[in-house]
Design an enzyme around this catalytic site. Structure first.
Site, mmCIF file in Angstrom:
data_model
loop_
_atom_site.group_PDB
_atom_site.id
_atom_site.type_symbol
_atom_site.label_atom_id
_atom_site.label_comp_id
_atom_site.label_asym_id
_atom_site.label_seq_id
_atom_site.Cartn_x
_atom_site.Cartn_y
_atom_site.Cartn_z
ATOM 1 N N CYS A 10 0.868 -1.284 0.086
ATOM 2 C CA CYS A 10 0.475 -0.124 -0.413
ATOM 3 C C CYS A 10 0.698 1.427 -0.290
ATOM 4 O O CYS A 10 0.704 2.218 -0.797
ATOM 5 C CB CYS A 10 -1.162 -0.227 1.092
ATOM 6 S SG CYS A 10 -2.323 -1.681 1.008
ATOM 7 N N ASP A 11 2.198 1.569 1.051
ATOM 8 C CA ASP A 11 3.061 1.985 0.381
ATOM 9 C C ASP A 11 3.425 2.572 -0.802
ATOM 10 O O ASP A 11 3.491 3.821 -0.550
ATOM 11 C CB ASP A 11 3.903 1.970 2.145
ATOM 12 C CG ASP A 11 4.630 3.113 2.138
ATOM 13 O OD1 ASP A 11 5.015 3.818 3.214
ATOM 14 O OD2 ASP A 11 6.434 3.201 0.953
#
Length: 172
Positions: free
Chosen positions: A65-66
């Protein structure tokens, strides 16, 4: 009771259940109510007339997600002002704000679905077993129709960035 859909995604190889409708390309984009980092409500209508690139992640504090949010933030720098770029997760707005400050995110607006789960339920992205959102990308045109959709089959994998950006550029 929300519609339950199976056989669409897995999380670490395990089958998951998505709650909500199967929103497809060509459908009118469902409205939603999420909150920004200051707890102010944000709806789809708030960005009416713009092309919307909506990236959906389970949790901003995880590696995939980062990197996904950083990649779309980088790519958003080359998009015109007629494009709104959102990342929606179930993370609390305070965590999103902290993460954005640490990561230097300034082109993507992070939004939280933690209050009502309206994005997750209206777009069929709420994972029943985890109470998190599935990884996906939606492109909504300026008239409010879904122009592109990718639901990433394995939640721990990244989306097709190029396909999503091409869809945005065709509309912008």
């Amino acid at each position: 009771m929300a519609q339950e859909r199976t056989g669409i995604i897995t999380f670490k190889g395990n089958p998951m259940t998505l709650l909500g409708p199967d929103v497809k390309v060509g459908d009118k984009a469902p409205d939603f109510r999420v909150v920004d980092n200051g707890l102010a409500p944000v709806t789809l209508a708030d960005s009416g007339g713009k092309v919307r690139l909506i990236t959906v992640v389970p949790s901003i504090d995880t590696p995939v997600c980062d990197s996904m949010t950083r990649k779309f933030n980088q790519d958003a720098a080359g998009l015109p002002d007629s494009v709104a770029v959102y990342t929606i997760s179930m993370d609390l707005p305070f965590a999103q704000k902290r993460w954005c400050a640490a990561a230097g995110i300034d082109k993507v607006q992070t939004l939280s679905d933690y209050q009502d789960r309206s994005f997750g339920l209206n777009y069929g992205m709420l994972i029943k077993e985890l109470k998190l959102l599935a990884r996906a990308v939606f492109v909504i045109d300026a008239q409010g129709k879904v122009a592109y959709r990718e639901i990433v089959k394995e939640v721990t994998e990244e989306p097709d960035y190029n396909a999503a950006l091409e869809a945005v550029k065709k509309l912008a």
